[in-house]
Design a protein around this motif. Structure first.
Motif, PDB file in Angstrom:
ATOM      1  N   THR A 275       0.838  -1.190   0.000  1.00 17.34           N
ATOM      2  CA  THR A 275       0.000   0.000   0.000  1.00 17.34           C
ATOM      3  C   THR A 275       0.869   1.233   0.000  1.00 17.34           C
ATOM      4  OG1 THR A 275      -1.526  -1.221   1.376  1.00 17.34           O
ATOM      5  CG2 THR A 275      -1.891   1.111   1.186  1.00 17.34           C
ATOM      6  N   VAL A 276       0.511   2.212  -0.832  1.00 22.08           N
ATOM      7  CA  VAL A 276       1.264   3.468  -0.838  1.00 22.08           C
ATOM      8  C   VAL A 276       0.281   4.620  -0.714  1.00 22.08           C
ATOM      9  CG1 VAL A 276       3.203   2.681  -2.193  1.00 22.08           C
ATOM     10  CG2 VAL A 276       1.195   3.533  -3.343  1.00 22.08           C
ATOM     11  N   THR A 277       0.814   5.778  -0.434  1.00 25.13           N
ATOM     12  CA  THR A 277       0.013   6.987  -0.342  1.00 25.13           C
ATOM     13  C   THR A 277       0.514   7.969  -1.381  1.00 25.13           C
ATOM     14  OG1 THR A 277      -0.156   6.589   2.005  1.00 25.13           O
ATOM     15  CG2 THR A 277      -0.824   8.738   1.243  1.00 25.13           C
TER      16      THR A 277
ATOM     17  N   HIS B  32      -3.921  14.465   1.027  1.00 21.85           N
ATOM     18  CA  HIS B  32      -3.415  13.236   0.454  1.00 21.85           C
ATOM     19  C   HIS B  32      -3.036  12.194   1.480  1.00 21.85           C
ATOM     20  CE1 HIS B  32      -3.432  14.210  -3.785  1.00 21.85           C
ATOM     21  NE2 HIS B  32      -3.262  15.442  -3.399  1.00 21.85           N
ATOM     22  N   HIS B  33      -3.026  12.578   2.750  1.00 22.73           N
ATOM     23  CA  HIS B  33      -2.728  11.550   3.743  1.00 22.73           C
ATOM     24  C   HIS B  33      -3.872  10.569   3.889  1.00 22.73           C
ATOM     25  CE1 HIS B  33       0.870  13.563   4.914  1.00 22.73           C
ATOM     26  NE2 HIS B  33       0.222  14.685   5.069  1.00 22.73           N
ATOM     27  N   LEU B  34      -5.071  10.946   3.375  1.00 20.77           N
ATOM     28  CA  LEU B  34      -6.213  10.060   3.513  1.00 20.77           C
ATOM     29  C   LEU B  34      -6.294   9.048   2.390  1.00 20.77           C
ATOM     30  CD1 LEU B  34      -8.953  12.645   4.363  1.00 20.77           C
ATOM     31  CD2 LEU B  34      -7.674  11.256   5.943  1.00 20.77           C
ATOM     32  N   LEU B  35      -5.404   9.165   1.394  1.00 18.41           N
ATOM     33  CA  LEU B  35      -5.528   8.303   0.222  1.00 18.41           C
ATOM     34  C   LEU B  35      -4.673   7.068   0.394  1.00 18.41           C
ATOM     35  CD1 LEU B  35      -6.320   7.819  -2.742  1.00 18.41           C
ATOM     36  CD2 LEU B  35      -4.318   9.120  -3.380  1.00 18.41           C
ATOM     37  N   ARG B  36      -5.250   5.926   0.041  1.00 18.88           N
ATOM     38  CA  ARG B  36      -4.465   4.696   0.033  1.00 18.88           C
ATOM     39  C   ARG B  36      -4.631   4.054  -1.327  1.00 18.88           C
ATOM     40  NH1 ARG B  36      -3.065   6.642   3.934  1.00 18.88           N
ATOM     41  NH2 ARG B  36      -3.127   5.987   6.093  1.00 18.88           N
TER      42      ARG B  36
ATOM     43  N   LEU C  93       3.805  10.428 -13.474  1.00 21.51           N
ATOM     44  CA  LEU C  93       4.140   9.006 -13.486  1.00 21.51           C
ATOM     45  C   LEU C  93       4.189   8.525 -12.042  1.00 21.51           C
ATOM     46  CD1 LEU C  93       5.284   6.476 -14.966  1.00 21.51           C
ATOM     47  CD2 LEU C  93       7.516   7.473 -14.648  1.00 21.51           C
ATOM     48  N   LEU C  94       3.437   7.467 -11.731  1.00 18.82           N
ATOM     49  CA  LEU C  94       3.445   6.901 -10.385  1.00 18.82           C
ATOM     50  C   LEU C  94       3.994   5.493 -10.482  1.00 18.82           C
ATOM     51  CD1 LEU C  94       2.459   6.677  -7.385  1.00 18.82           C
ATOM     52  CD2 LEU C  94       0.332   5.829  -8.287  1.00 18.82           C
ATOM     53  N   GLU C  95       5.116   5.241  -9.800  1.00 16.60           N
ATOM     54  CA  GLU C  95       5.681   3.898  -9.819  1.00 16.60           C
ATOM     55  C   GLU C  95       5.712   3.342  -8.410  1.00 16.60           C
ATOM     56  OE1 GLU C  95       8.730   3.857 -13.562  1.00 16.60           O
ATOM     57  OE2 GLU C  95       8.991   2.601 -11.800  1.00 16.60           O
ATOM     58  N   THR C  96       5.233   2.129  -8.286  1.00 15.92           N
ATOM     59  CA  THR C  96       5.267   1.437  -6.999  1.00 15.92           C
ATOM     60  C   THR C  96       6.108   0.188  -7.194  1.00 15.92           C
ATOM     61  OG1 THR C  96       3.010   2.129  -6.694  1.00 15.92           O
ATOM     62  CG2 THR C  96       3.855   0.527  -5.157  1.00 15.92           C
ATOM     63  N   VAL C  97       7.236   0.124  -6.538  1.00 18.28           N
ATOM     64  CA  VAL C  97       8.134  -1.011  -6.708  1.00 18.28           C
ATOM     65  C   VAL C  97       8.252  -1.715  -5.354  1.00 18.28           C
ATOM     66  CG1 VAL C  97      10.475  -1.684  -7.331  1.00 18.28           C
ATOM     67  CG2 VAL C  97       9.385   0.189  -8.511  1.00 18.28           C
ATOM     68  N   PRO C  98       8.101  -3.036  -5.308  1.00 21.83           N
ATOM     69  CA  PRO C  98       8.188  -3.714  -4.014  1.00 21.83           C
ATOM     70  C   PRO C  98       9.565  -3.570  -3.379  1.00 21.83           C
ATOM     71  CG  PRO C  98       7.640  -5.255  -5.765  1.00 21.83           C
ATOM     72  CD  PRO C  98       7.788  -3.930  -6.389  1.00 21.83           C
ATOM     73  N   TRP C  99       9.607  -3.780  -2.064  1.00 17.47           N
ATOM     74  CA  TRP C  99      10.828  -3.470  -1.315  1.00 17.47           C
ATOM     75  C   TRP C  99      11.983  -4.389  -1.687  1.00 17.47           C
ATOM     76  CZ3 TRP C  99      12.970  -7.362   1.418  1.00 17.47           C
ATOM     77  CH2 TRP C  99      12.148  -8.433   1.735  1.00 17.47           C
TER      78      TRP C  99
ATOM     79  N   ARG D 227       8.168  -3.679   5.049  1.00 19.12           N
ATOM     80  CA  ARG D 227       7.117  -2.834   5.608  1.00 19.12           C
ATOM     81  C   ARG D 227       6.453  -1.950   4.576  1.00 19.12           C
ATOM     82  NH1 ARG D 227       8.873   0.108  10.699  1.00 19.12           N
ATOM     83  NH2 ARG D 227      10.650  -1.231  10.925  1.00 19.12           N
ATOM     84  N   ARG D 228       7.215  -1.461   3.660  1.00 19.10           N
ATOM     85  CA  ARG D 228       6.668  -0.431   2.779  1.00 19.10           C
ATOM     86  C   ARG D 228       7.329  -0.565   1.422  1.00 19.10           C
ATOM     87  NH1 ARG D 228       7.547   5.314   5.283  1.00 19.10           N
ATOM     88  NH2 ARG D 228       9.461   5.172   4.078  1.00 19.10           N
ATOM     89  N   PRO D 229       6.613  -0.378   0.325  1.00 22.36           N
ATOM     90  CA  PRO D 229       7.287  -0.411  -0.988  1.00 22.36           C
ATOM     91  C   PRO D 229       7.831   0.964  -1.358  1.00 22.36           C
ATOM     92  CG  PRO D 229       4.917  -0.338  -1.263  1.00 22.36           C
ATOM     93  CD  PRO D 229       5.163  -0.314   0.210  1.00 22.36           C
ATOM     94  N   HIS D 230       8.607   0.979  -2.483  1.00 23.14           N
ATOM     95  CA  HIS D 230       9.076   2.269  -3.004  1.00 23.14           C
ATOM     96  C   HIS D 230       7.920   3.010  -3.636  1.00 23.14           C
ATOM     97  CE1 HIS D 230      13.392   1.244  -2.874  1.00 23.14           C
ATOM     98  NE2 HIS D 230      13.021   0.047  -3.229  1.00 23.14           N
ATOM     99  N   LEU D 231       7.919   4.319  -3.505  1.00 22.15           N
ATOM    100  CA  LEU D 231       6.924   5.144  -4.184  1.00 22.15           C
ATOM    101  C   LEU D 231       7.670   6.250  -4.895  1.00 22.15           C
ATOM    102  CD1 LEU D 231       4.045   6.149  -4.658  1.00 22.15           C
ATOM    103  CD2 LEU D 231       4.229   7.433  -2.583  1.00 22.15           C
TER     104      LEU D 231
END
Lengths: 467, 431
Positions: A40-42, A58-62, A274-280, A312-316
């Motif tokens: 999950t990212v924000t 934007h803190h409310l967005l998941r 561009l939004l990239e989400t890369v796993p840790w 715990r968290r992926p790259h954003l």
């Protein structure tokens, strides 16, 4: 995007997000319960809340994506149950699973947003919008002809409209290419023809209004058919914005993710987020991030990067990049593959690990000026093809997901180790011990036990002298 | 309705002990006119009753005993509460019909319209819930948390095709086909995905135009007056017939406005039955005051609380016993500190609940029993207690045998040889 995507603006914290994922997972029989903090990212810029909203914190967005999941009949059934008429009346009678999944692309979505109940906006209602997108390849399954009909695609036809619907329409795109008329023919004749400018292109739609009484007068069922009069060369126009993503590199240590973004507009430049989400477990090296357009470096005007935390968290990574007209932009970033703990591997680790697709959001300028469409007049059409103002339209594009191999241990090693150690110990230690502690003493020769007599019988058969 | 006894009851109410579980009985002289002719006992809607003396002390004692059995708990009502744990031979036919005690209940009102082309049905459920259901739920809020929602389902048909009856020119659903009605509808109700608490469903079915009017038959073949039936521990269904319009050329769909008063009467009666608050057969000299808008009298609430308290304590003991058995089976389970503290708290709360029950303090006993149930469930369902997480002992055996057996065999053999030689040398050798 490929897999499952879950986007939510909510007032709660992560606990509400987890509850929402679990409840949706139960309702839609989908594995949304695998969404947790590791995927999950924000994001801060790519998404805006639909409908009414009190500011955009934007803190409310998941945002979470599960690229490995597939959509199947068990997800379609609860989706159909949410429709008021179900699959018993109206357009939804066409949605039978065995034909829908016999297609090249299938996607279903549920959007919920708050809207004003009436013009004075004193009360707020929730609007539920369900979309189903299917791509049928009739060319390859229809013996080389591009003609299609509702019966051929869905193996059933429309018989009536849902009595609870205030609008029930079928739109068929009959836009003439290169201003030639009489290229195609649609039967039965449509109730009306609607012209609109959609995504920068002038298009003509044949509209079948299921609620109009004249439609079912002649026959009880409606089977829309399209026939091509002349064979056509299949040149589809390239969209103004499209993108590709791939992994390059060799070995199981490092690699490089490259994203190519194409802007084919002849003279207008526009920005894209561009939004990239890369796993840790793919450790990105942000200092190797390069953006090159037409041979020169392109500096993004806004970068938001949130590094990953192991487990715990992926790259954003979110960037606002200006795309010049008629250009290709290449974004590359290098990464290193991590070694996971033994229990973290999936049951078939040699298949690889998925990296979810990146999201490109842009306001694409249109070549033709678009008229603003009134929301009240045609609410169905504007929800399908929204346009914010006359000159550009909003596009959200998803690239392909990536499949990356991580260094995989050999899972049969514990068994091998046990076998080898035990064998070595048994053979080596046992023989040494015996050699060291064996004592010899004289023994009377015995007449021979059973073994000796059996051996003698066998030797007699062989013709060898006995023991 | 006798006005005198009602006024007397209301006037005496402030003088009573208002705590839960208590009962006050006033004995009035035989010639008093407070009670109407032929009525010897008047039960009020709070926790009091008026009894007419007469016929001697023995008759008065039996009357008072009967009254206590009506207004407070009996052996059969307690054993019905424990019905899941008592062997079924000892129970009456009405055991296992009442809802199990739970911390909350979710009530769902559903309108089923299988024929939206013919009937456009409107019901003002929000108003009806606020006006009729909410007072009852407010009274019951001591027992559990309630949440109410409603939905309208289209194209939802009952699982059974009704028979056409020529004499009454109506469709009939016979009593033995009623159990088959619920199953196909239940798949569409979709309520259990998002709720922690047990769900009570109340369905209002508007039959299709081709199957109107539809009546439910009871076991004797007569149509049921309220046209409704309920299923224990699940909910209730009512059939709402729409009158056929006078002229056959009326435009479809017909607009139907549901009479919510009639519907809510039936649903609230079914709610009482589901909770076990039914009024059994009383002798004719008893007169019960109607509880009005609140739906149930105070002493009925007390009966429910007695039953739920006992059931909660039984649940706690079952859960903790199962937990102890699990720990016996797997010797090396690790009990975390918070699980241990939940277990201690459950035991302490259960013991205090029993003590309060013995002393007759119903309110405190109920609260303690609720806390005991919550703690015991939290302890038992803790994820760290999953027994598959722990290696069974025989698997450990299987891993270490291939390593130690080849090493151990020569050692054991040589040990045996040493022992044999030592014994042989016991007969001394003189060199």
């Amino acid at each position: 995007p490929p897999g499952l995507e879950n986007v939510c603006w909510n007032k709660g914290v992560d606990k509400a997000w987890k509850e929402l994922s679990n409840i949706l997972s139960g309702i839609f029989c989908a594995s949304l319960n695998f969404i947790d903090s590791t995927n999950t990212v924000t994001p801060t810029a790519s998404f805006k809340p639909l409908g009414l909203a009190n500011g955009t914190d934007h803190h409310l967005l998941r945002y979470a994506v599960l690229p490995r999941e597939v959509v199947c009949t068990e997800n379609l059934t609860p989706w159909k149950k949410l429709l008021p008429c179900g699959s018993k009346a109206g357009l939804a009678v066409l949605l039978k699973a065995e034909r829908l999944f016999h297609s090249s692309y299938h996607s279903q979505a549920v959007h919920i947003r708050p809207i004003c109940r009436d013009a004075s906006c004193l009360a707020v209602s929730w609007e539920l919008r369900q979309t189903l997108t299917v791509v049928f390849d009739t060319f390859s399954s229809g013996q080389g002809k591009k003609d299609w009909s509702l019966f051929k695609m869905f193996s059933r036809t429309l018989t009536d409209a849902c009595p609870l619907a205030s609008q029930s329409k079928v739109y068929v795109d009959i836009s003439p290419k290169n201003k030639e008329k009489e290229l195609l023919e649609v039967t039965p004749p449509p109730t009306s023809v609607h012209e609109a400018i959609v995504q920068g292109d002038k298009r003509t739609y044949a509209v079948y209004d299921l609620l109009s009484p004249s439609l079912f007068n002649t026959s009880r069922s409606l089977n829309v058919q399209l026939k091509w009069k002349r064979p056509q060369d299949t040149e589809l126009p390239t969209p103004i914005l499209h993108a590709q993503r791939y992994v390059s590199g060799y070995g199981l240590q490092t690699g490089e993710i490259s994203t190519l973004i194409y802007n084919t507009h002849p003279y207008r430049a526009f920005p894209v987020i561009l939004l990239e989400t890369v796993p840790w477990y793919l450790r990105l090296y942000v200092h190797t991030l390069t953006i090159i357009t037409k041979g020169k470096e392109n500096k993004p005007s806004y970068i938001h990067y949130q590094p990953a935390q192991d487990r715990r968290r992926p790259h954003l990574l979110e960037m606002l990049i200006q795309l010049p007209a008629n250009s290709v932009t290449k974004i590359t970033i290098q990464f290193e593959r991590a070694l996971l703990k033994w229990t973290e591997y999936t049951p078939d680790p040699n298949h690889g690990f998925y990296v979810s697709s990146s999201v490109l959001s842009a306001l694409v300028p249109s070549v033709i000026a678009m008229k603003e469409v009134d929301v009240e007049q045609s609410p169905l059409f504007t929800s399908l093809f929204p346009s914010s103002d006359g000159s550009s339209y909003f596009v959200r594009l998803y690239t392909e997901p990536l499949l990356v191999n991580l260094p995989t241990p050999d899972f049969s090693m514990p068994y091998n180790v046990i076998c080898l150690t035990c064998t070595v110990v048994a053979v080596c230690y046992g023989s040494f011990y015996n050699l060291l502690t064996r004592t010899f003493h004289v023994e009377e020769p015995s007449r021979g036990g059973l073994a000796k007599r059996l051996a003698n019988i066998i030797r007699k058969f062989r013709g060898v002298p006995p023991l | 309705m006798p006005p005198f006894s009602l006024e007397a009851d209301a006037a005496l109410h402030p003088l009573q002990d208002a705590s839960l579980g208590s009962l006050t009985m006033y004995v009035v002289p035989e010639t008093s006119s407070l009670l109407p002719q032929g009525i010897n006992v008047y039960v009020g809607k709070h926790r009091s009753a008026l009894v007419r003396a007469g016929g001697g002390l023995a008759a008065l004692r039996t009357l008072l005993q009967q009254l206590t059995q009506v207004m407070s708990f009996t052996a059969s009502s307690i054993s019905a509460a424990l019905s899941d744990r008592v062997p079924s031979g000892q129970l009456g036919p009405d055991a296992r019909r009442h809802l199990k005690s739970s911390l909350g209940y979710e009530i769902t009102f559903s309108l089923l319209n299988p024929d939206p082309k013919s009937h456009a049905v409107d019901w003002d459920i929000e108003d009806a819930v606020n006006r009729y259901v909410q007072p009852v739920l407010d009274k019951l809020s001591l027992v559990a948390n309630f949440s109410v929602d409603s939905q309208i389902l289209y194209y939802a048909v009952l699982g059974v095709t009704p028979r056409f009856d020529k004499e009454s020119s109506s469709f009939l659903l016979s009593a033995h086909s009623l159990p088959h009605v619920i199953n196909p509808v239940e798949a569409r109700l979709g309520s259990s995905a998002a709720s922690l608490y047990p769900v009570l469903n109340f369905l209002l079915y508007v039959p299709e135009r081709s199957h109107s009017p539809l009546y439910i038959q009871d076991k004797d073949g007569a149509p049921v007056s309220t046209n409704a039936f309920h299923s224990p521990r699940w909910g209730g269904i009512m059939v709402y017939n729409v009158e056929a319009p006078a002229s056959p050329q009326v435009s479809l769909p017909l607009h139907v406005d549901v009479d919510m008063v009639r519907v809510m009467e039936v649903f609230l009666a079914q709610l009482r039955l589901l909770f076990g608050l039914s009024r059994e057969e009383l002798p004719p000299e008893f007169l019960l005051e109607s509880p009005g808008n609140e739906g149930l009298a105070d002493w009925e609430l007390d009966r429910l609380l007695w039953a739920h308290t006992v059931e909660n304590i039984a649940t706690v003991s079952t859960t903790l016993t199962s937990l102890a058995q699990l720990l016996d089976k797997i010797g090396n389970i690790v009990i975390k500190d918070d699980v241990a503290s939940e277990v201690y708290q459950a035991v302490a709360s259960a013991q205090s609940a029993m003590a309060e029950l013995a002393a007759g303090h119903l309110h405190l006993a109920f609260q303690a029993s609720k806390e005991a149930v919550t703690s015991s469930e939290r302890a038992f369902f803790d994820p760290s207690l999953l027994h598959l997480l722990y290696f069974p002992d025989d698997q450990k055996f299987a891993i270490y045998i291939p390593l130690f057996l080849p090493m151990a065999v020569p050692i054991l053999l040589s040990l045996a040889k040493i022992v044999r030689e030592a014994r042989q040398q016991g007969t001394p050798e003189r060199c």
